[in-house]
Design a protein around this motif. Sequence first.
Motif, mmCIF file in Angstrom:
data_model
loop_
_atom_site.group_PDB
_atom_site.id
_atom_site.type_symbol
_atom_site.label_atom_id
_atom_site.label_comp_id
_atom_site.label_asym_id
_atom_site.label_seq_id
_atom_site.Cartn_x
_atom_site.Cartn_y
_atom_site.Cartn_z
ATOM 1 N N ALA A 12 63.013 36.061 126.874
ATOM 2 C CA ALA A 12 63.577 35.896 125.531
ATOM 3 C C ALA A 12 65.104 35.876 125.588
ATOM 4 O O ALA A 12 65.780 36.660 124.916
ATOM 5 C CB ALA A 12 63.082 37.012 124.621
ATOM 6 N N ASP A 14 67.330 33.650 124.471
ATOM 7 C CA ASP A 14 67.995 33.315 123.217
ATOM 8 C C ASP A 14 68.149 34.546 122.344
ATOM 9 O O ASP A 14 69.224 34.805 121.788
ATOM 10 C CB ASP A 14 67.193 32.246 122.465
ATOM 11 C CG ASP A 14 67.463 30.836 122.982
ATOM 12 O OD1 ASP A 14 68.321 30.691 123.878
ATOM 13 O OD2 ASP A 14 66.815 29.891 122.498
ATOM 14 N N LYS A 15 67.075 35.320 122.224
ATOM 15 C CA LYS A 15 67.125 36.502 121.362
ATOM 16 C C LYS A 15 68.063 37.568 121.920
ATOM 17 O O LYS A 15 68.739 38.272 121.173
ATOM 18 C CB LYS A 15 65.723 37.069 121.168
ATOM 19 C CG LYS A 15 64.824 36.177 120.342
ATOM 20 C CD LYS A 15 65.458 35.913 118.980
ATOM 21 C CE LYS A 15 64.756 34.789 118.236
ATOM 22 N NZ LYS A 15 65.488 34.421 116.992
ATOM 23 N N GLU A 18 71.569 36.314 121.199
ATOM 24 C CA GLU A 18 71.807 36.380 119.755
ATOM 25 C C GLU A 18 72.090 37.816 119.321
ATOM 26 O O GLU A 18 72.906 38.065 118.427
ATOM 27 C CB GLU A 18 70.602 35.828 118.998
ATOM 28 C CG GLU A 18 70.472 34.320 119.065
ATOM 29 C CD GLU A 18 69.130 33.827 118.522
ATOM 30 O OE1 GLU A 18 68.399 34.642 117.904
ATOM 31 O OE2 GLU A 18 68.811 32.647 118.718
ATOM 32 N N THR A 19 71.406 38.764 119.956
ATOM 33 C CA THR A 19 71.635 40.173 119.640
ATOM 34 C C THR A 19 73.050 40.590 120.032
ATOM 35 O O THR A 19 73.716 41.346 119.311
ATOM 36 C CB THR A 19 70.600 41.061 120.350
ATOM 37 O OG1 THR A 19 69.282 40.633 119.996
ATOM 38 C CG2 THR A 19 70.772 42.516 119.963
ATOM 39 N N GLN A 62 59.088 29.987 127.047
ATOM 40 C CA GLN A 62 60.246 30.745 126.566
ATOM 41 C C GLN A 62 61.514 29.877 126.614
ATOM 42 O O GLN A 62 61.419 28.671 126.435
ATOM 43 C CB GLN A 62 60.405 32.053 127.347
ATOM 44 C CG GLN A 62 59.222 33.009 127.203
ATOM 45 C CD GLN A 62 59.064 33.599 125.812
ATOM 46 O OE1 GLN A 62 59.855 33.318 124.906
ATOM 47 N NE2 GLN A 62 58.035 34.405 125.617
ATOM 48 N N CYS A 257 62.339 43.537 125.116
ATOM 49 C CA CYS A 257 63.050 42.803 124.080
ATOM 50 C C CYS A 257 62.094 42.395 122.960
ATOM 51 O O CYS A 257 61.501 41.316 122.986
ATOM 52 C CB CYS A 257 63.724 41.567 124.693
ATOM 53 S SG CYS A 257 64.750 40.642 123.533
ATOM 54 N N PHE A 458 60.831 36.875 115.248
ATOM 55 C CA PHE A 458 61.914 37.804 115.574
ATOM 56 C C PHE A 458 62.851 37.980 114.377
ATOM 57 O O PHE A 458 63.964 38.423 114.525
ATOM 58 C CB PHE A 458 62.715 37.296 116.772
ATOM 59 C CG PHE A 458 62.045 37.550 118.077
ATOM 60 C CD1 PHE A 458 62.116 38.791 118.683
ATOM 61 C CD2 PHE A 458 61.318 36.549 118.703
ATOM 62 C CE1 PHE A 458 61.494 39.025 119.885
ATOM 63 C CE2 PHE A 458 60.702 36.782 119.902
ATOM 64 C CZ PHE A 458 60.778 38.021 120.507
ATOM 65 N N SER A 459 62.393 37.590 113.194
ATOM 66 C CA SER A 459 63.289 37.682 112.045
ATOM 67 C C SER A 459 63.572 39.130 111.668
ATOM 68 O O SER A 459 64.595 39.436 111.074
ATOM 69 C CB SER A 459 62.681 36.946 110.849
ATOM 70 O OG SER A 459 61.410 37.508 110.528
ATOM 71 N N PHE A 462 66.412 44.053 114.883
ATOM 72 C CA PHE A 462 66.187 44.834 116.085
ATOM 73 C C PHE A 462 66.666 46.257 115.857
ATOM 74 O O PHE A 462 67.399 46.543 114.929
ATOM 75 C CB PHE A 462 66.933 44.216 117.271
ATOM 76 C CG PHE A 462 66.295 42.964 117.778
ATOM 77 C CD1 PHE A 462 66.570 41.757 117.169
ATOM 78 C CD2 PHE A 462 65.428 42.994 118.839
ATOM 79 C CE1 PHE A 462 65.990 40.594 117.629
ATOM 80 C CE2 PHE A 462 64.845 41.837 119.302
ATOM 81 C CZ PHE A 462 65.129 40.622 118.700
#
Length: 539
Positions: A12, A14-15, A18-19, A62, A257, A458-459, A462
């Motif tokens: 993951a 990208d996530k 992005e975090t 992924q 993640c 993942f909206s 986190f």
Amino acid sequence: MKVAVAGCCHGALDKLYETLELLQRRHNVRPDVLLCCGDFQAVRNEADLRCMAVPAKYRHMQTFYRYYSGEKKAPVLTIFIGGNHEASNHLQELPYGGWVAPNIYYLGYAGVVRFRGVRIGGISGIFKSHDYRKGHFECPPYNQQTIRSAYHVRNIEVFKLKQLKGPMDIFMSHDWPRSIYHYGNKKQLLQMKSFFRQEVESNTLGSPAASELLQHLKPAYWFSAHLHVKFAAFMQHQTTSKEELPKATKFLALDKCLPHRDFLQIVDIEHDPNASDSLEYDAEWIAVLKATNSLINVTSSSWNMPENNGLHAKWDYSVTEEAIKEVLEELNHNLKIPSNFILTAACFDPSKPQKHREPVHTINPQTTEFCAQFGLTDINDRIQQAKEEGSVRGEYEEEEEEEEMDSAGSAEEPSEYNTDNSGLSSINPDEIMLDEEGGDEDLSTCSVDPSPDHPPDFSASFSDIRIMPDSMVVSSDDAMDSNNEDLEKSGASKQAEEKSLNERSLKRVGCNENGNSGMKKIKRRNQAIYAAEDEDKTE
């Protein structure tokens, strides 16, 4: 220097990035480097997916391929080690480490580098005693045994790391060093992961090889993942002489993640402001690689590293200052790791899927260049030569039945370690079950994974990313009672988050545990890693 540390990435990327961007926007915190503690999943195409030790239904592309192709570039220097769910054929191309994409660096089976004067080391894979003393003999196409043994830690990598004398700032392993849980809030750990209790109480949870390295290297920081829980500990090392200064290690394991999980931590680490901003080789590590080059083994035969037992003419392979100076002279005192990434496999094309693409054994030019520069053996080239001579594959096929018996726990040659575990002998409901001997699809318990057309949601926000305090101290005296909120999320908060996830939990499908093959099943961990939203309960 601000160091971002991540637990299991599971592809993951990208996530993850992005975090980090969200962290910068909200808190004005921008990390200088990102460290990933395994299960990175550098999957380039469908063939790589076939080399990842997870059931076929959990193999999804992924987002790494976008960074491999150049469509995207990692916004921060990323350094990672391998875990037990990797595209092993890809990582095997870089046994000494190298770039898997621009700005994303793999440390190899074991490796040490420097960034801004900070010394960063790591060891890939997980510990299994029945493979620990073998050479790196596996190569694609893998079979049911080698797709798993390919990511098992080998004694030669531990031996190399134990030759290091210089201080280590940061060290990474995928599985935890055995016994580390006795130096942190053990009570809270068992509240969050009650199925660890048997292994914790018997002191069999974690890797004995990693524990050995922890005792030898005594790094300032040690980061791990694998068990999908955040856990901090503080270990004060014993001194061996009056002249030796006391050392301590701050240990931190992180989650995977997913939303509402503690998978990321920012750590402030002192660095040399005059050091290069480029990723650099570590001169002592290169000298150790050169000194131990003659020990390389590419067979499945078990063997022990040299030791002072009267059987070996040489057992100390640590290097002198002169050897380190020779490395520096070879490099003209320029330790910068060259940006020599090159594509070695076709990249996944969503518009033209190649579901039947087969993996091939590849010699990576980065490894060829590295070995030529320092006079080292290219492990993959040696394996390829042995294959052509028929020695490795023939030897493996002849010994396959014996190896299956070994993996099932039958008698084998004495090892440094009497127990075999890097995780849990009990069932971890937070992880995927792998059938050691049978087909990928034959699982005793499995989860329904979301369709590729409906990616994980993942909206949801986190979990909070907290800056690590100056001290991670959790004394052993407080291990049963302490509630360090800066380091660990409270059990009540954790349960509330998990309840929220479980309200949207995915349907489970039960499979016939006996199966039709009648073959002996050896259950493995990692039951629900790839589900869109994981479940931390059993049915």
